[in-house]
Each structure stands twice: as C-alpha cells, then as structure tokens.
Design an enzyme around this catalytic site. Structure first.
Site, PDB file in Angstrom:
ATOM      1  N   GLU A 111     -20.814  19.984 -53.373  1.00  0.00           N
ATOM      2  CA  GLU A 111     -21.844  18.963 -53.647  1.00  0.00           C
ATOM      3  C   GLU A 111     -23.062  19.211 -52.778  1.00  0.00           C
ATOM      4  O   GLU A 111     -22.974  19.890 -51.767  1.00  0.00           O
ATOM      5  CB  GLU A 111     -21.315  17.568 -53.258  1.00  0.00           C
ATOM      6  CG  GLU A 111     -20.096  17.148 -53.988  1.00  0.00           C
ATOM      7  CD  GLU A 111     -19.552  15.820 -53.447  1.00  0.00           C
ATOM      8  OE1 GLU A 111     -20.136  15.254 -52.512  1.00  0.00           O
ATOM      9  OE2 GLU A 111     -18.536  15.381 -53.998  1.00  0.00           O
ATOM     10  N   LYS A 113     -25.651  17.988 -49.978  1.00  0.00           N
ATOM     11  CA  LYS A 113     -25.657  17.030 -48.875  1.00  0.00           C
ATOM     12  C   LYS A 113     -27.035  16.388 -48.842  1.00  0.00           C
ATOM     13  O   LYS A 113     -28.026  17.032 -48.499  1.00  0.00           O
ATOM     14  CB  LYS A 113     -25.367  17.735 -47.552  1.00  0.00           C
ATOM     15  CG  LYS A 113     -25.240  16.768 -46.405  1.00  0.00           C
ATOM     16  CD  LYS A 113     -24.621  17.444 -45.208  1.00  0.00           C
ATOM     17  CE  LYS A 113     -24.210  16.449 -44.149  1.00  0.00           C
ATOM     18  NZ  LYS A 113     -25.325  15.729 -43.570  1.00  0.00           N
ATOM     19  N   ASP A 115     -30.146  14.217 -47.751  1.00  0.00           N
ATOM     20  CA  ASP A 115     -30.689  13.967 -46.433  1.00  0.00           C
ATOM     21  C   ASP A 115     -31.351  12.602 -46.401  1.00  0.00           C
ATOM     22  O   ASP A 115     -32.557  12.462 -46.538  1.00  0.00           O
ATOM     23  CB  ASP A 115     -31.703  15.060 -46.086  1.00  0.00           C
ATOM     24  CG  ASP A 115     -31.887  15.168 -44.591  1.00  0.00           C
ATOM     25  OD1 ASP A 115     -31.077  14.577 -43.863  1.00  0.00           O
ATOM     26  OD2 ASP A 115     -32.828  15.837 -44.163  1.00  0.00           O
ATOM     27  N   TYR A 223     -21.108   9.569 -53.503  1.00  0.00           N
ATOM     28  CA  TYR A 223     -20.237  10.729 -53.351  1.00  0.00           C
ATOM     29  C   TYR A 223     -18.847  10.422 -52.814  1.00  0.00           C
ATOM     30  O   TYR A 223     -18.128  11.327 -52.427  1.00  0.00           O
ATOM     31  CB  TYR A 223     -20.905  11.767 -52.464  1.00  0.00           C
ATOM     32  CG  TYR A 223     -21.533  11.201 -51.204  1.00  0.00           C
ATOM     33  CD1 TYR A 223     -20.763  10.620 -50.211  1.00  0.00           C
ATOM     34  CD2 TYR A 223     -22.916  11.242 -51.026  1.00  0.00           C
ATOM     35  CE1 TYR A 223     -21.324  10.101 -49.075  1.00  0.00           C
ATOM     36  CE2 TYR A 223     -23.497  10.722 -49.879  1.00  0.00           C
ATOM     37  CZ  TYR A 223     -22.693  10.153 -48.906  1.00  0.00           C
ATOM     38  OH  TYR A 223     -23.264   9.634 -47.781  1.00  0.00           O
ATOM     39  N   LYS A 310     -24.747  23.543 -43.433  1.00  0.00           N
ATOM     40  CA  LYS A 310     -26.182  23.278 -43.258  1.00  0.00           C
ATOM     41  C   LYS A 310     -26.980  24.511 -43.657  1.00  0.00           C
ATOM     42  O   LYS A 310     -26.681  25.609 -43.187  1.00  0.00           O
ATOM     43  CB  LYS A 310     -26.471  22.963 -41.789  1.00  0.00           C
ATOM     44  CG  LYS A 310     -25.781  21.721 -41.289  1.00  0.00           C
ATOM     45  CD  LYS A 310     -26.667  20.523 -41.469  1.00  0.00           C
ATOM     46  CE  LYS A 310     -26.105  19.341 -40.708  1.00  0.00           C
ATOM     47  NZ  LYS A 310     -27.076  18.383 -40.297  1.00  0.00           N
ATOM     48  N   CYS A 404     -60.700  20.365 -19.302  1.00  0.00           N
ATOM     49  CA  CYS A 404     -60.588  19.592 -20.540  1.00  0.00           C
ATOM     50  C   CYS A 404     -61.621  20.093 -21.552  1.00  0.00           C
ATOM     51  O   CYS A 404     -62.817  20.134 -21.242  1.00  0.00           O
ATOM     52  CB  CYS A 404     -60.822  18.114 -20.242  1.00  0.00           C
ATOM     53  SG  CYS A 404     -60.849  17.121 -21.740  1.00  0.00           S
ATOM     54  N   CYS A 407     -64.324  17.076 -22.070  1.00  0.00           N
ATOM     55  CA  CYS A 407     -65.249  16.566 -21.053  1.00  0.00           C
ATOM     56  C   CYS A 407     -65.453  17.529 -19.897  1.00  0.00           C
ATOM     57  O   CYS A 407     -66.246  17.262 -18.988  1.00  0.00           O
ATOM     58  CB  CYS A 407     -64.766  15.203 -20.540  1.00  0.00           C
ATOM     59  SG  CYS A 407     -63.269  15.327 -19.556  1.00  0.00           S
ATOM     60  N   CYS A 422     -55.788  15.471 -18.475  1.00  0.00           N
ATOM     61  CA  CYS A 422     -57.190  15.324 -18.104  1.00  0.00           C
ATOM     62  C   CYS A 422     -57.302  13.998 -17.359  1.00  0.00           C
ATOM     63  O   CYS A 422     -57.029  12.945 -17.928  1.00  0.00           O
ATOM     64  CB  CYS A 422     -58.087  15.311 -19.349  1.00  0.00           C
ATOM     65  SG  CYS A 422     -59.754  14.747 -18.948  1.00  0.00           S
ATOM     66  N   CYS A 428     -63.627  10.418 -20.748  1.00  0.00           N
ATOM     67  CA  CYS A 428     -63.282  11.483 -21.694  1.00  0.00           C
ATOM     68  C   CYS A 428     -63.149  10.884 -23.095  1.00  0.00           C
ATOM     69  O   CYS A 428     -62.264  10.061 -23.346  1.00  0.00           O
ATOM     70  CB  CYS A 428     -61.981  12.140 -21.232  1.00  0.00           C
ATOM     71  SG  CYS A 428     -61.386  13.421 -22.337  1.00  0.00           S
TER      72      CYS A 428
HETATM   73  S1  IVH Z   1     -18.851  12.706 -47.772  1.00  0.00           S
HETATM   74  C1  IVH Z   1     -15.671  10.989 -44.608  1.00  0.00           C
HETATM   75  N1  IVH Z   1     -20.701  13.766 -49.264  1.00  0.00           N
HETATM   76  O1  IVH Z   1     -23.622  13.150 -44.471  1.00  0.00           O
HETATM   77  C2  IVH Z   1     -17.002  11.598 -44.865  1.00  0.00           C
HETATM   78  N2  IVH Z   1     -21.380  12.791 -47.193  1.00  0.00           N
HETATM   79  O2  IVH Z   1     -22.860  14.257 -41.886  1.00  0.00           O
HETATM   80  C3  IVH Z   1     -17.565  11.146 -46.146  1.00  0.00           C
HETATM   81  N3  IVH Z   1     -23.806  12.870 -46.802  1.00  0.00           N
HETATM   82  O3  IVH Z   1     -22.055  10.259 -43.216  1.00  0.00           O
HETATM   83  C4  IVH Z   1     -18.906  11.679 -46.388  1.00  0.00           C
HETATM   84  N4  IVH Z   1     -24.342  13.879 -48.684  1.00  0.00           N
HETATM   85  O4  IVH Z   1     -24.081   9.984 -44.829  1.00  0.00           O
HETATM   86  C5  IVH Z   1     -20.437  13.134 -48.108  1.00  0.00           C
HETATM   87  N5  IVH Z   1     -22.222  14.712 -50.726  1.00  0.00           N
HETATM   88  C6  IVH Z   1     -21.969  14.086 -49.584  1.00  0.00           C
HETATM   89  C7  IVH Z   1     -22.993  13.733 -48.673  1.00  0.00           C
HETATM   90  C8  IVH Z   1     -22.652  13.096 -47.476  1.00  0.00           C
HETATM   91  C9  IVH Z   1     -24.803  13.356 -47.556  1.00  0.00           C
HETATM   92  C10 IVH Z   1     -24.002  12.250 -45.484  1.00  0.00           C
HETATM   93  C11 IVH Z   1     -23.183  11.003 -45.229  1.00  0.00           C
HETATM   94  C12 IVH Z   1     -22.283  11.345 -44.073  1.00  0.00           C
HETATM   95  C13 IVH Z   1     -23.056  12.421 -43.400  1.00  0.00           C
HETATM   96  C14 IVH Z   1     -22.140  13.278 -42.561  1.00  0.00           C
END
Ligand code: IVH
Length: 667
Positions: A111, A113, A115, A223, A310, A404, A407, A422, A428
């Site tokens: 999946e 992740k 942000d 998720y 990551k 600076c 000034c 400065c 300034c």
């Molecule tokens: S599963 C028990 N799936 O990443 C853990 N988390 O670094 C269940 N996050 O706390 C989390 N995308 O806020 C899961 N596809 C994804 C995610 C995801 C983002 C976040 C989530 C989690 C954090 C962990």
C-alpha cells in the site's frame, strides 16, 4: 563522549524533536534524520540495559495532545510501524516473517504510506460515532466535529455487511492543490507557511473552528479495520468491503507474492507517487492473512506483520548563483544559497537555506559550485552536498560575511552558538521592519493591511521606527504611501485600534523578545500576570517558570533592562494596549480543571496574593480547606511554610506544589 552521555543527549534531543513534531507541528529535522537518531538510541539501549529508563523516547510513540479537545482512550492502542529504507530491508523482513511462520506461504499487501495524520474512527449502527487522533498512542483528542467536515468521510455508511460496531483507521491528508492554496493565502496574510502537507493536515485537524477546517479541503484514506469477530479472513478482503461502505481506499493497494513482486511494486510506486494528488513518504507492506497476523503479533511499538518502506528523499543537482545573507527580526544572519531554478518533488527550487556558518563551512562551498538539493518528506529544501568534480576552475571559496549586508555593522558571534548576529538592533532596517511585520501578524496583534512591503515603506518614510510608533500613525501619513487610499488607510487604523484589545499573552509574543516564542509567551503571561511583574523579575525568578531556561530568562531580563524597550512598553501602555491578564476577581468562573480537588494554602507567595490563589482555586472548580488531612489533594506552598504543616503533608504523602506548578495546572 561515553555511551551513557550519548544516551542522555539522544534522549533529550529526541524528546525535543517529538515535541516539535507532535505538539507544535514544526519539525526541525526530516523524518529520516529523526529515525536515525531513534535507531542509534535503540541500539545503545540494547547494548546497555543498565541505563534503562521507562521515560525514554524509545518507549513511546509521541503525543499530539492539545488541551482544547476532550481526550479519549483508544479501544486498541494506536501503534506505529517499523521502518525500512531499502529494498534489502524489506526483503529481510519478508524472509523473517516467512521463517517465523515456519515456511507457510505468505501473501503480502502493498500500500501507499500516506503522509498525513493518523485518525481512528468508530462507527456504530453504520453511523460515525467518534473520531480520535493518535495522541500518545493510548489516548488521543476527540476531533469528531472537525472530522465530520471532511467530505470524503462517510457519516452514514452505504452498501451492506458492516459490523454493528467497528473501528477504522486511516490518514487525514491535505491534497497538494489545497496545500498550495492554503500556503498562498497564508503568505498573503503575512503568516508563516506550513512546511509540508503533513503539518498542514495535522494543524488543520486541531483547529478549534470546524468551519475553517471544512474550508481547507482535507481528505482521508483508510487502511486498517479493527473489531471483534470480523467476518473476513484477510486484510485485502476487509479493505475491499470497507471501500464498498463508502470509505476511500487507495487503488494502489496490491496483493503480492514473493520478493520479486514486492521489489517490482516498490519500483513502480516510486515513480507513480509523483503523480498522486496527495503526499506520500513511502509504502506499507502487510501480511494479508489475519490468522498469520495473529501468529506474528506485536512488539511494544509496532506490529510484526507490517513494515513501512520510506522512499529516499528526492535530490537534484543545480548551480549556485550566489550566496546571500538574510537578516532576521532578532538580528540572526542566515546564509541562503540562490540557485539556478530546478524542479524538485513538484515545485521549482530557487533558494535553499544554508542555516549557519558551521553548516556552510562543513559543506565547503565554492562560487558557482554544482550543489545537491534535497527535499525529504516535502520539508523545505536543503543543500546536502557539493559535486566537487564539477567545480569551476579558479573558483573562490564562499565565506561568511563579517559585516551586516544591510547596515554595515560588524557581526558578533554569541558564545556557544553557531549563529552570527548583527548587534545594531535599533538601526538595522531589516531587523526593525521584521519586528514590525511580526508585531502586526495574525497570531500577534492581528493588524490587517500591513504586509512586508507596507512595513518597509512605513519605516522608510520615517513614520514607524519601532512598534510603539504604529499607535501614532495617521490617515494622512498612510495616504503618502503608494497603494493606500482613504479606505485602506482607515482599515489599517481600525486594525490598530482593535489591537488594543489583544490579550497580554499575544502582546508579549508580539514584542520580539529573543527566545520567547508563542508557547513560552503564553506560559509566562499566565504565570506572571502582567508586564510590570515581568519587568521586575530577576533572572532567577524567571527561571523558576516552567519551560523558561537560563537562556530565555537572561534574554527577558536583558530585553527589559534596555531603556529603548522600556520606553516602547510605556508608550504601548499609554496607547491603551493590554499589558496584563484579566484580574482573577474580574473574570467569571473559568473552568472545571480543579473539580474534586482540595487545596491547603500555606506560606508567602511572590506572584499572587493568598486571596488571589483562593479565588483562582474556586473559579476553577476546586475547594479551599483550612487544614491538612488525608483527604487533601494538594498543598500549595509559598516561602516560610510552617514546619509542622510540612511534616504532616509529607507523612500523608500529599503533593506539595509551588506557585508556578499551581499556575501551570490552570493552563
Ligand atoms: S497501518 C498498526 N497503513 O503511518 C499500524 N499506516 O508510521 C497500523 N500510515 O500510524 C498502521 N499510511 O498514521 C498503515 N497504508 C498505511 C498507512 C499508515 C500511512 C501512517 C499511520 C501510522 C504511521 C506509522
């Protein structure tokens, strides 16, 4: 440095970064750098069990609790995910779980992740019951009212087959387009932009105004389904069902078999993610089968059945045009690399901070160098290196300025700090203009209609040389400034008039006292109550305030020792600006924070009188009692508390608190 010292340093640093990230939403370092610190600490702690500490940052998952929301305990703790940074790491994880499952076939779900900021939703009878942030993993903030405004979250489920009671976890995100729009609006209003969509999402979710939340355009992806006796045997099935009930589940979710498919998924997603409308910082891999998940179980912090991968931060190489030196409102000089424009993670980068002299020296930059720019997790771009092979022949080394650039004053370097300053505070231009801009900002005095340009024009015309001069501005002066007409001039004057009602804590922040940020100003204002008390306090007394360290205390004392600043304060007072907190007896009952708590007050106090403390206790729902008994909850002790009382409180194990600790309870 011994290992013990390193452990202490890392714990302190990580605690600070946790606070910056989870409480203030202002991270100073990238996630990657943070993870590296945490990893180093975990390793040292493993090597040295003798230095174990239950409060070590390795033992918790961070907190984002604000006081404005009711706190709720999670039904299932909200854990984090173990991180990995390379395909090899992910492969090692797959091999580990296959071994742990004694060679059973393992199906994996890949999946994105997202942000953003994690959220837990509870549904009952198909309706959204509650939405809670992650908080410290055990308890979070009830943000249901805000979450209801997110249009992609179903308030009433559709389809069929949903359990009568379940929890669903997901990520609240601010799509890139909404993020860009919000930051443009903030820039126009003279407010600091959010560093990345994640901070913007987290900050927005914690607003106390659901209407504003609604306006900002949050979105959410889901998720993780949790509940008792769920009628599914694996995660993929559960997510497919969830999608049919009206939740947004990413289309990228894919079933994977074996290392080859996992590796190809990583490569495919790394290029795909740039086209997605929302920010992602990696992937998540999960064991599909619920039975296998159960067998693998959890560590204290994360499930063994899942791992995050990551993405490496994106880098670009570009030529340095020149290094300029910015001058901040507090006199700090920041070197900035001005670059040949280069596209990076969806924006064009033209400037990147070089932070300070030490960092600039360490990079060893020459005129016209080819520089490597990086943007990790969409954080502000930074220079991470130089391509030495591409150095221009005969190029000269870039050095820090000695004077600076605005000034011409010789710069000074403060003992123990990497920054040059400065010292020409009152002469300034960029410093003065910066302080005016800060003073009028929305979170300070909130004076509309004065942006960076107007502040500079007011200074150059000689109308405003310090913030107190704003209160003497006239319409005819404003009309001499380009772009002003009668209506806009009156709007500024109205804003100035209205700023006289701004509470003391914001005025204190607006004054630009070095080291006194928004949170510190709030704390100080509430503890000391007025600018007069603050001005009379010694460095030692100031240090007794929670969160005020020696540096901040000295800075405050020096600020008010300066006749120029004292005169500004007096002129603000004469103009009618609020310079104290409302008197205890003027204000109506404020809270129930002390409900059910009884206090005995004893001794002599420095910040408020005994009667004021009595009133505060009552106004916040507490009870004053005359003598100490086993039922007393706290003894509020000043100087010279009687020894008999002290002894009794100690014997009964009743907490003895001083006035700062008491005032902190009310915040
Ligand atoms: S599963 C028990 N799936 O990443 C853990 N988390 O670094 C269940 N996050 O706390 C989390 N995308 O806020 C899961 N596809 C994804 C995610 C995801 C983002 C976040 C989530 C989690 C954090 C962990």
């Amino acid at each position: 440095m011994t290992d013990q010292e390193r452990i202490d340093t890392l714990r302190r640093e990580i605690h600070r970064h946790n606070y910056n990230y989870y409480v203030k939403n202002e991270p100073e370092i990238s996630d990657y750098d943070f993870d590296m610190l945490l990893k180093e600490l975990e390793e040292l702690e493993r090597e040295h069990p003798e230095f174990d500490d239950p409060n070590s940052p390795t033992k918790r998952v961070g907190s984002d609790i604000n006081t404005g929301f009711e706190q709720v305990e999670h039904i299932y703790p909200m854990l984090s995910l173990a991180n990995s940074y390379s395909i090899d790491d992910v492969d090692a994880w797959v091999q580990r779980i296959e071994e742990a499952l004694a060679g059973q076939k393992v199906e994996i779900v890949g999946e994105m992740k997202f942000d953003g900021t994690g959220i837990s939703l509870i549904y009952e009878h198909g309706r959204l019951l509650r939405a809670v942030t992650r908080g410290d993993g055990t308890r979070g903030d009830d943000v249901t009212d805000n979450v209801r405004t997110i249009r992609s979250i179903p308030l009433q489920l559709v389809g069929q087959g949903w359990p009568d009671f379940f929890e669903i976890r997901g990520e609240i995100v601010l799509p890139r387009a909404a993020f860009e729009r919000l930051n443009a609006e903030r820039a126009a209003a003279g407010e600091a932009p959010f560093a990345n969509p994640r901070n913007a999402a987290a900050g927005t979710l914690k607003l106390l105004n659901p209407a504003e939340v609604s306006r900002r355009g949050l979105d959410a992806y889901f998720y993780y389904l949790l509940g008792e006796n769920l009628p599914y045997s694996n995660h993929f099935e559960a997510m497919t069902a969830v999608r049919s009930w009206g939740f947004k589940v990413s289309d990228i979710m894919t079933l994977l078999h074996g290392l080859g498919e996992v590796d190809r998924f990583i490569t495919r997603c790394d290029s795909l993610r740039r086209e997605l409308p929302v920010a992602t910082d990696g992937l998540v891999f999960k064991v599909n089968s619920f039975r296998q998940q159960l067998n693998l179980g959890f560590t204290a912090k994360s499930p063994r059945w899942a791992v995050a991968y990551k993405f490496a931060a994106e880098q670009a190489a570009t030529r340095l045009r020149f290094v300029s030196f910015d001058i901040g409102r507090l006199g700090y000089i920041t070197p900035v690399a001005n670059l040949e424009p280069v596209p990076l993670s969806g924006t064009i980068v033209k400037r990147a901070s070089l932070h300070n002299d030490d960092i600039m020296q360490a990079l060893d930059i020459y005129q016209g160098d080819m520089l490597l720019v990086e943007k990790g997790g969409e954080i502000i771009p930074k220079i991470v290196g130089v391509v030495e092979e591409d150095r221009l022949p005969g190029a000269e080394k870039v050095t820090f300025v000695s004077h600076c650039p605005a000034c011409g004053t010789r710069l000074v370097r403060i003992e123990g700090e990497a920054a040059w300053i400065c010292p020409n505070k009152y002469g300034c231009e960029p410093q003065i203009v910066g302080r005016i801009e800060h003073f009028v900002g929305r979170r300070m005095m909130n004076i509309d209609g004065i942006g960076a340009e107007t502040a500079a024009a007011l200074f150059r015309h000689g109308y405003v040389r310090n913030v107190a001069d704003l209160y003497d501005l006239t319409v005819s002066q404003l009309l001499t400034i380009e772009g002003f007409a009668e209506k806009s001039a009156l709007r500024v004057l109205d804003g100035i008039e209205a700023s006289k009602q701004v509470p003391f804590e914001r005025t204190l922040y607006a004054l630009s006292i070095p080291f006194v940020g928004e949170t510190t100003a709030k704390k100080i204002a509430r503890v000391v109550g007025s600018v007069d008390t603050l001005m009379s306090m010694s460095v030692e007394q100031l240090q007794a305030i929670e969160d005020v360290g020696p540096g901040t205390a000295t800075s405050i004392a020096e600020f008010f020792a300066d006749p120029e600043n004292r005169s500004i304060v007096e002129r603000l007072r004469a103009a009618g600006v609020v310079l104290s907190m409302p008197q205890a007896d003027e204000a109506a009952p404020k809270s129930n924070i002390l409900a059910g708590k009884s206090f005995v007050i004893s001794g002599v106090f420095a910040l408020h009188s005994r009667d004021e403390y009595k009133t505060m206790i009552e106004q916040n729902g507490g009870k004053n009692v005359g003598s100490i008994s086993s039922k007393t909850n706290y003894v509020l002790a000043g100087e010279n508390m009687g020894p008999a009382k002290l002894e009794k409180a100690r014997k009964l194990g009743i907490p003895i608190i001083n006035e700062e600790q008491f005032l902190a309870m009310l915040i």
